[in-house]
Write a protein that holds these residues in place. Sequence first.
Motif, short mmCIF file in Angstrom:
data_model
loop_
_atom_site.label_atom_id
_atom_site.label_comp_id
_atom_site.label_asym_id
_atom_site.label_seq_id
_atom_site.Cartn_x
_atom_site.Cartn_y
_atom_site.Cartn_z
N ALA A 192 -2.27 1.58 -3.21
CA ALA A 192 -3.08 0.81 -2.26
C ALA A 192 -4.28 0.18 -2.96
O ALA A 192 -4.63 -0.98 -2.72
CB ALA A 192 -3.53 1.70 -1.12
N LEU A 193 -4.92 0.96 -3.82
CA LEU A 193 -6.07 0.44 -4.56
C LEU A 193 -5.64 -0.72 -5.46
O LEU A 193 -6.31 -1.75 -5.52
CB LEU A 193 -6.71 1.56 -5.40
CG LEU A 193 -7.89 1.13 -6.27
CD1 LEU A 193 -9.04 0.61 -5.43
CD2 LEU A 193 -8.36 2.30 -7.14
N GLY A 194 -4.51 -0.55 -6.16
CA GLY A 194 -4.02 -1.63 -7.01
C GLY A 194 -3.69 -2.88 -6.21
O GLY A 194 -3.95 -4.00 -6.65
N PHE A 195 -3.15 -2.70 -5.00
CA PHE A 195 -2.78 -3.83 -4.15
C PHE A 195 -4.00 -4.66 -3.76
O PHE A 195 -3.96 -5.90 -3.78
CB PHE A 195 -2.06 -3.31 -2.91
CG PHE A 195 -1.65 -4.38 -1.93
CD1 PHE A 195 -0.57 -5.21 -2.20
CD2 PHE A 195 -2.34 -4.56 -0.75
CE1 PHE A 195 -0.18 -6.19 -1.30
CE2 PHE A 195 -1.96 -5.55 0.15
CZ PHE A 195 -0.88 -6.36 -0.13
N VAL A 196 -5.10 -4.01 -3.37
CA VAL A 196 -6.28 -4.77 -2.94
C VAL A 196 -7.09 -5.28 -4.13
O VAL A 196 -7.89 -6.21 -3.99
CB VAL A 196 -7.17 -3.93 -2.01
CG1 VAL A 196 -6.42 -3.56 -0.74
CG2 VAL A 196 -7.70 -2.68 -2.70
N LYS A 220 -4.26 -11.43 -10.49
CA LYS A 220 -3.44 -12.39 -11.23
C LYS A 220 -1.97 -12.37 -10.83
O LYS A 220 -1.26 -13.35 -11.01
CB LYS A 220 -3.57 -12.11 -12.73
CG LYS A 220 -4.99 -12.25 -13.25
CD LYS A 220 -5.09 -11.89 -14.71
CE LYS A 220 -6.52 -12.00 -15.22
NZ LYS A 220 -6.64 -11.62 -16.65
N SER A 221 -1.51 -11.24 -10.28
CA SER A 221 -0.07 -11.10 -10.04
C SER A 221 0.34 -11.41 -8.61
O SER A 221 1.53 -11.47 -8.31
CB SER A 221 0.37 -9.68 -10.39
OG SER A 221 -0.37 -8.74 -9.62
N LEU A 222 -0.63 -11.57 -7.71
CA LEU A 222 -0.32 -11.84 -6.31
C LEU A 222 -0.93 -13.18 -5.91
O LEU A 222 -2.10 -13.44 -6.19
CB LEU A 222 -0.86 -10.72 -5.41
CG LEU A 222 -0.11 -9.39 -5.46
CD1 LEU A 222 -0.89 -8.31 -4.76
CD2 LEU A 222 1.27 -9.54 -4.84
N GLY A 223 -0.15 -14.00 -5.24
CA GLY A 223 -0.66 -15.29 -4.81
C GLY A 223 -0.92 -16.20 -6.00
O GLY A 223 -0.21 -16.18 -7.00
N THR A 234 7.16 -10.33 -0.48
CA THR A 234 8.30 -11.24 -0.56
C THR A 234 8.97 -11.17 -1.93
O THR A 234 10.11 -11.59 -2.08
CB THR A 234 7.85 -12.69 -0.30
OG1 THR A 234 6.82 -13.03 -1.23
CG2 THR A 234 7.32 -12.83 1.12
N ARG A 235 8.27 -10.63 -2.92
CA ARG A 235 8.84 -10.50 -4.26
C ARG A 235 8.23 -9.29 -4.95
O ARG A 235 7.16 -8.82 -4.56
CB ARG A 235 8.58 -11.76 -5.09
CG ARG A 235 7.10 -12.08 -5.28
CD ARG A 235 6.91 -13.33 -6.11
NE ARG A 235 5.50 -13.68 -6.26
CZ ARG A 235 4.70 -13.14 -7.18
NH1 ARG A 235 5.18 -12.21 -8.01
NH2 ARG A 235 3.44 -13.51 -7.27
N PRO A 236 8.87 -8.77 -5.99
CA PRO A 236 8.30 -7.62 -6.71
C PRO A 236 6.97 -8.00 -7.38
O PRO A 236 6.74 -9.17 -7.70
CB PRO A 236 9.37 -7.29 -7.76
CG PRO A 236 10.61 -7.95 -7.27
CD PRO A 236 10.18 -9.16 -6.52
N VAL A 237 6.14 -6.99 -7.59
CA VAL A 237 4.84 -7.21 -8.24
C VAL A 237 4.69 -6.23 -9.39
O VAL A 237 4.92 -5.02 -9.23
CB VAL A 237 3.68 -7.01 -7.24
CG1 VAL A 237 2.34 -7.11 -7.96
CG2 VAL A 237 3.76 -8.03 -6.12
N HIS A 238 4.32 -6.75 -10.55
CA HIS A 238 4.04 -5.90 -11.71
C HIS A 238 2.74 -6.38 -12.34
O HIS A 238 2.68 -7.49 -12.89
CB HIS A 238 5.19 -5.97 -12.72
CG HIS A 238 6.51 -5.56 -12.16
ND1 HIS A 238 6.83 -4.23 -11.89
CD2 HIS A 238 7.60 -6.29 -11.78
CE1 HIS A 238 8.04 -4.17 -11.39
NE2 HIS A 238 8.53 -5.40 -11.30
N ASP A 239 1.71 -5.59 -12.21
CA ASP A 239 0.38 -5.96 -12.69
C ASP A 239 -0.19 -4.80 -13.50
O ASP A 239 -0.62 -3.80 -12.93
CB ASP A 239 -0.53 -6.30 -11.51
CG ASP A 239 -1.84 -6.93 -11.93
OD1 ASP A 239 -2.40 -6.49 -12.95
OD2 ASP A 239 -2.31 -7.85 -11.23
N ARG A 240 -0.17 -4.94 -14.81
CA ARG A 240 -0.65 -3.85 -15.67
C ARG A 240 -2.15 -3.62 -15.49
O ARG A 240 -2.63 -2.49 -15.52
CB ARG A 240 -0.35 -4.18 -17.14
CG ARG A 240 1.15 -4.21 -17.46
CD ARG A 240 1.39 -4.51 -18.93
NE ARG A 240 0.78 -3.50 -19.79
CZ ARG A 240 0.78 -3.56 -21.11
NH1 ARG A 240 1.36 -4.60 -21.73
NH2 ARG A 240 0.22 -2.60 -21.82
#
Length: 412
Positions: A243-247, A251-254, A219-225
């Motif tokens: 995909a690995l970063g997504f799972v 801190k950056s999602l939810g 629903t929004r962009p994600v930037h997680d260093r």
Amino acid sequence: MDAQVTETPEPPRFAGWGERPARGLGSDGPGPPRVPPHRWGWRRWAALGIAGFLLGGAGTGWAVYTKLNGNIHTDSATERELRKWESERPPAGPPNAVNVLLLGSDSRTGGNSRYGRSSGQRSDTTMLLHLAADRKSATAVSIPRDLVVSVPHCKHPDATETEPRTTRFNEAFALGGAACTIRTVEELTGIRIDHYLIIDFVGFKKMVDAVDGVEICLTRPVHDREAELSLPAGRQTLHGEAALGFVRARKSLGNGSDTQRMQRQQDFLGALVKKVQSNGVLLNPTRLYPVLDAATSSLTTDAALASLKGLYELVRSTRSIPTGRVQFMTVPRREYRYDPNRDELLQPDAGRLFGQLHRDLPVTVKPPPGTGEEPVRAGGGAPPGRAAGPPSPSPSSGPAFPGTTAEHGICE
């Protein structure tokens, strides 16, 4: 794919190849027509070519089998350790029901070193997968890494024995590897673990790439260093590293909680299962090979599954399970009474779930309120004729727990 040794067929015995030509019609009497000598040559070479092709196919098949079989790492030490504590382990469940512990390791050794340094390894993700005896349903239960549990005596990698302690669940893997984690899960749930699979970061990325990525929606962009993740909003297909970063992102999602991360992992694995089934991967050897190669190349398991035959037989027994009956849920838990940053089991709900799975009885996943979805019973599907919303399931469908299924995609 079971190993098959292809026997070389006996070449067709054409006239003129090692025996006298048959007698033909006419003055020579009855029998098949005489084969002209000038045609014996090409038939002989054709037969030899067919035989060579069969031999070559058998050789290639055996080479593929040997490669995939050799990819798998067998953890004999875990089995030896578990045998020492056999008297303390739970009894086996109903015949043909299978319980597999899936462990996602956060080891930083080998190809995983680029994700940082660590003094050891922990179970970054843990799921208890229950396969019903009739193979009409599969239920995966996530165990939070911050769940406070009792860890029994375990053997440390340096051969010393650790004392029993109350600590976070993912400490069990660091203290005594897979054997310690298995015994901790068995003590927690009362369910005997039949098999276990450990896959690391590299193995996960290979699996996603082998199916040509998994689709998600943001629903929004994600930037997680920290998770090495940078994604735009909207529908998109994620491959290995993303995909690995997504799972892994927290801190950056939810809201940054491990609870939402587990939900995201469940949704992603459900989408992966759905893609494998919908694309016919399991029925197409050409498409199945890269998936098997990816799955086995970073896999550690018990001896019973540490062969292509063992893995294939397990997968083959589940390939007819509809995606709507591949269920995902998290063990019922609540905030730990002494530390809000930890979890503890929510009783009696957790005991009810473990009891149902141990006896191979049905459980129901209950979708979040307001989704308009129906509850789904393991082994029985959604009750017909229900109104929209999450009404209570009938008593015959078993207790209900918040969760989802592989049929419910991330973008749906």
